[in-house]
Design an enzyme around this catalytic site. Structure first.
Site, PDB file in Angstrom:
ATOM      1  CG  ASN A  15      -8.508  -7.539  -5.453  1.00  0.00           C
ATOM      2  OD1 ASN A  15      -8.035  -6.493  -4.884  1.00  0.00           O
ATOM      3  ND2 ASN A  15      -9.009  -8.397  -4.949  1.00  0.00           N
TER       4      ASN A  15
ATOM      5  CD  GLU B  54      -5.968 -10.425   2.053  1.00  0.00           C
ATOM      6  OE1 GLU B  54      -5.563 -11.465   1.664  1.00  0.00           O
ATOM      7  OE2 GLU B  54      -6.802  -9.631   1.586  1.00  0.00           O
TER       8      GLU B  54
ATOM      9  CB  CYS C 134      -8.134 -12.059  -1.520  1.00  0.00           C
ATOM     10  SG  CYS C 134      -7.188 -10.378  -1.727  1.00  0.00           S
TER      11      CYS C 134
ATOM     12  CD  GLU D 258      -7.181  -5.072   6.554  1.00  0.00           C
ATOM     13  OE1 GLU D 258      -7.408  -3.913   6.691  1.00  0.00           O
ATOM     14  OE2 GLU D 258      -7.105  -5.476   5.157  1.00  0.00           O
TER      15      GLU D 258
END
Length: 476
Positions: free
Chosen positions: A146, A244, A278, A457
């Site tokens: 994505n 994640e 996300c 992150e």
């Protein structure tokens, strides 16, 4: 397009190939090697050899290489963005932003390279301690389709600056831009073997990377089921993991919010990248006093979006990345119709006529009157569908926002500082925006709670995930 191992283009040892399609046209634009466990082993061996010298470079020297690569990416950003749009589907403007975001990440880590330091602990008569951080060794990264360029930056920036070497597995539908970025890094004085890219399926390449005994850490971005399997496999050999795993981000709009700004925020936050993000707005909660006019403005704004091939000018939203992704959205919307668990105000169907016929387009969709327990709000909607619910007060909004197994992001739209503070204190999420949604600069730690994942992150925090402490105890 070939894999990159040891700074060179390389075909799979099995000589099998996977075609890459343009999701706007269905046209095959290239092919990539369908890598195997043997290719992973070759890449890890190469990374191990490179680690011996890479770890000895100073953080400043490693940072200079990242900065040089960022400059080269900026010089080629238009070509990179066009390639990204062709394989991923997003509008060219979004691809340009993503490529520039990759360069921003490398520049950020280059900028903090000279600040990396340890600690000294004075223990009096017992002596002194010097605590430093050392790289882990060979790390593995598995990235999704994505946001393939941005997330590649999130993985390689801190990993390489910390002194690790890396084996990267990109998604099979969006490997081309990742491979081109790998080439640019190689041409920017990154030593051979520091970054290796192995293409192929998760079942073959991904699993082999997670299981390899010489890989010290795995960083994965993707779905929950795969993330849980990676966690279990990694723990068998005590590998460090960063996971994640997506989210179901709520957006809460109170009655004192700037309505026009919030409408634009909802549209961008939901339909950017065709909703395949996300941290996209996946559940919209409106205070009952403003719900009526808000929905009317929102519907009109959604219906004004221009849908098409991302390479065309003035396109607001491109296709979904694959037929599988579109089919999943179709099933959820059909279920909402069949069970009367939501009212579809606009959209709600695949776009298969005329210029949309060959691509994987789905109409931007607005759903109101969504019932509790509907898959529209219990699952992560990875597509251009926005469910809307009405709430009487902030307490109810926060309760509904927390009624999820996820906990990645959330946003509160208000002009009241007390409302902001309460939302921040009580909503369970890794990042909470106020009067905005979606933005994650490289300086900001990113990650979630609950089933949204483990670890962080971005920022200084990511460097800790790619290093470990080592202590020198001086007994005088």
């Amino acid at each position: 397009m070939l894999m990159r191992i040891g700074g060179k283009e390389s075909a799979s040892l099995d000589e099998a190939w996977t075609e890459v399609e343009n999701p706007a046209t269905g046209e095959v634009i290239d092919r990539i090697p369908a890598g195997s466990p043997d290719d992973v082993a070759r890449a890890v061996d190469t990374a191990e050899a490179a680690f011996r010298t890479w770890k000895k470079k100073t953080p400043r020297d490693r940072g200079m290489i990242l900065f040089h690569a960022a400059q080269n990416v900026r010089q080629q950003h238009k070509d990179l963005a066009r390639l990204l749009t062709m394989e991923q589907g997003k509008p060219l403007t979004e691809s340009i932003d993503e490529v520039r975001g990759f360069a921003n990440i490398l520049e950020f880590y280059a900028g903090i390279s000279a600040q990396l330091s340890g600690d000294t602990i004075r223990l009096g008569a017992a002596g002194d301690c010097m605590v430093v951080r050392e790289p882990l060794g060979v790390c593995g990264a598995i990235i999704p389709w994505n946001m393939p360029v941005l997330i590649m930056g999130w993985k390689i920036g801190p990993a390489l600056l910390a002194g690790n070497t890396l084996v990267l597995k990109p998604a099979s539908t969006t490997s081309l831009t990742n491979l081109q970025l790998g080439k640019i890094l190689d041409e920017s004085s990154l030593p051979p073997g520091v970054l290796n890219i192995v293409t192929g399926s998760g079942n073959s390449v991904g699993e082999a990377l997670v299981k390899h005994p010489s890989v010290r850490k795995i960083s994965f971005t993707g779905n929950i089921a795969t993330g849980l399997r990676i966690r279990d496999l990694a723990h068998q050999s005590l590998k460090a993991v960063t996971l994640e795993l997506g989210g179901s981000d709520p957006m809460i709009v109170m009655n004192d919010a700037d309505i026009d700004k919030a409408v634009e925020g909802a549209v961008r936050g939901r339909f950017y990248n065709a909703g395949q993000t996300c941290t996209a707005v996946k559940r919209l909660y409106l205070h009952e006093k403003i719900a009526g006019p808000f929905v009317l403005k929102l519907k009109a704004r959604i219906e004004s979006l221009r849908i098409g091939n991302g390479l065309e000018p003035a396109i607001d939203m491109g296709p979904m990345n694959s037929p599988m992704q579109r089919e999943r959205i179709e099933k959820i919307i059909d279920e909402a119709r069949d069970t009367n668990s939501g009212t579809i105000l606009t959209g709600g169907c695949p776009m298969k006529e005329g210029s949309y016929k060959q691509g994987y387009f789905y109409s931007p969709t607005l759903v109101t009157d969504v019932t509790t327990g509907s898959r529209l709000v219990t699952e992560e909607l990875f597509g251009p569908v926005l469910p809307v619910m009405t709430v009487p007060d902030l307490e109810t909004a926060i309760s509904e926002a927390n009624n999820t197994r996820f906990g990645l992001g959330a946003s509160i739209w208000t002009s009241n500082l007390a409302t902001t503070k309460r939302a921040f204190d009580e909503i369970r999420a890794g990042i909470i925006w106020v009067n905005r949604h979606l933005t994650v600069p490289p300086e900001v730690p990113f990650g979630g709670t609950n089933e949204s994942g483990i670890g962080r992150e971005n920022g200084h925090h990511a460097l800790d995930q790619y290093s470990e402490t080592k202590t020198l105890f001086l007994g005088w």
